[in-house]
Design a protein around this motif. Structure first.
Motif, PDB file in Angstrom:
ATOM      1  N   THR A   9       0.713  -1.302  -0.291  1.00  0.00           N
ATOM      2  CA  THR A   9       0.012  -0.255  -0.162  1.00  0.00           C
ATOM      3  C   THR A   9       0.841   1.460   0.046  1.00  0.00           C
ATOM      4  OG1 THR A   9      -1.757  -1.356   1.530  1.00  0.00           O
ATOM      5  CG2 THR A   9      -2.030   0.797   1.268  1.00  0.00           C
ATOM      6  N   ASN A  13       0.756   4.074  -2.634  1.00  0.00           N
ATOM      7  CA  ASN A  13       0.123   5.140  -2.574  1.00  0.00           C
ATOM      8  C   ASN A  13       1.385   6.248  -3.339  1.00  0.00           C
ATOM      9  OD1 ASN A  13      -2.346   4.575  -1.700  1.00  0.00           O
ATOM     10  ND2 ASN A  13      -1.000   4.744   0.561  1.00  0.00           N
ATOM     11  N   LEU A  52      -3.870  10.053   2.221  1.00  0.00           N
ATOM     12  CA  LEU A  52      -3.174  10.564   0.881  1.00  0.00           C
ATOM     13  C   LEU A  52      -3.459  11.889   1.252  1.00  0.00           C
ATOM     14  CD1 LEU A  52      -6.112   7.982  -0.860  1.00  0.00           C
ATOM     15  CD2 LEU A  52      -4.044   7.322  -0.111  1.00  0.00           C
ATOM     16  N   GLU A 109     -10.935   7.382  -5.014  1.00  0.00           N
ATOM     17  CA  GLU A 109      -9.842   7.868  -3.800  1.00  0.00           C
ATOM     18  C   GLU A 109      -9.635   9.680  -4.082  1.00  0.00           C
ATOM     19  OE1 GLU A 109      -6.755   4.624  -3.062  1.00  0.00           O
ATOM     20  OE2 GLU A 109      -5.601   6.124  -4.001  1.00  0.00           O
ATOM     21  N   TRP A 111      -7.334  12.499  -3.180  1.00  0.00           N
ATOM     22  CA  TRP A 111      -6.732  13.301  -2.172  1.00  0.00           C
ATOM     23  C   TRP A 111      -6.502  14.804  -1.981  1.00  0.00           C
ATOM     24  CZ3 TRP A 111      -1.493  10.003  -3.010  1.00  0.00           C
ATOM     25  CH2 TRP A 111      -2.077   8.815  -3.175  1.00  0.00           C
TER      26      TRP A 111
END
Length: 197
Positions: A9, A13, A52, A109, A111
């Motif tokens: 992860t 990321n 994030l 997602e 961010w």
């Protein structure tokens, strides 16, 4: 050792963050007004797990608010940018403008891009870059794994600054989440943390 999923992860990321920087052209946008742009924080240290966010510090000899707004208007025009916030700290010792933008990736997602525009020669000129380098240099396999695991174990709704993990683990020897929560109560975050190993 920490579970492979956590390591994967963090790597994914970090890779995704660099892709977002490329896709948005955010560094080039700031460079177009003469700013030097430095990635700092979790991204610069490979410790990006659940929260994030992409931390960028921008430097110019003087700060002209109008120029900042021209950059942010171009960033806001991107369909993937969902929201922008602004804070003016020029009258404080921090001598900066804070910009926060929320980017929605193709996979849904969201961010956060934290862009802090700092005046050259002011108190925090280069400080956080030095801090990140010192933290990265102080990391061992054990402390890196502990930080990644603690970040992984942190509930989504809990907002914890990266520096809290680094200080607790590297300086004070915290090794598990319960101890970390106790440590946080004993060391409340009240502003800029001026610590580095």
């Amino acid at each position: 050792m920490i579970p492979q999923e956590i390591m994967e992860t963090a790597l994914r990321n970090t890779e995704n963050a660099h892709q977002i920087i490329q896709k948005t052209g955010v560094i080039k946008l700031w460079e177009s007004i003469g700013a030097t742009v430095n990635p700092v924080g979790s991204l610069s240290m490979g410790l990006l797990v659940k929260h994030l966010d992409i931390d960028l510090h921008l430097y110019t000899p003087t700060i002209e608010i109008g120029k900042d707004f021209s950059v942010m208007s171009r960033l806001a025009a991107l369909p993937s940018i969902r929201k922008i916030e602004y804070g003016n700290l020029l009258a404080t010792e921090e001598r900066c403008l804070e910009w926060h933008a929320w980017y929605e990736a193709d996979n849904g997602e969201v961010w956060q891009l934290d862009m802090i525009h700092i005046e050259r020669g002011s108190r925090y000129d280069g400080y956080f870059e030095r801090q990140a380098r010192r933290i990265a240099a102080a990391l061992t396999d054990e402390t890196r794994n502990t930080i990644l695991r603690l970040k992984w174990e942190t509930p989504e709704e809990e907002k914890i600054a990266g520096i809290e993990y680094y200080q607790a683990v590297i300086r004070d020897g915290v090794r598990d989440y319960d101890s970390f929560m106790k440590w946080r109560k004993e060391h409340p975050l009240t502003g800029v943390v001026e610590w580095m190993p």
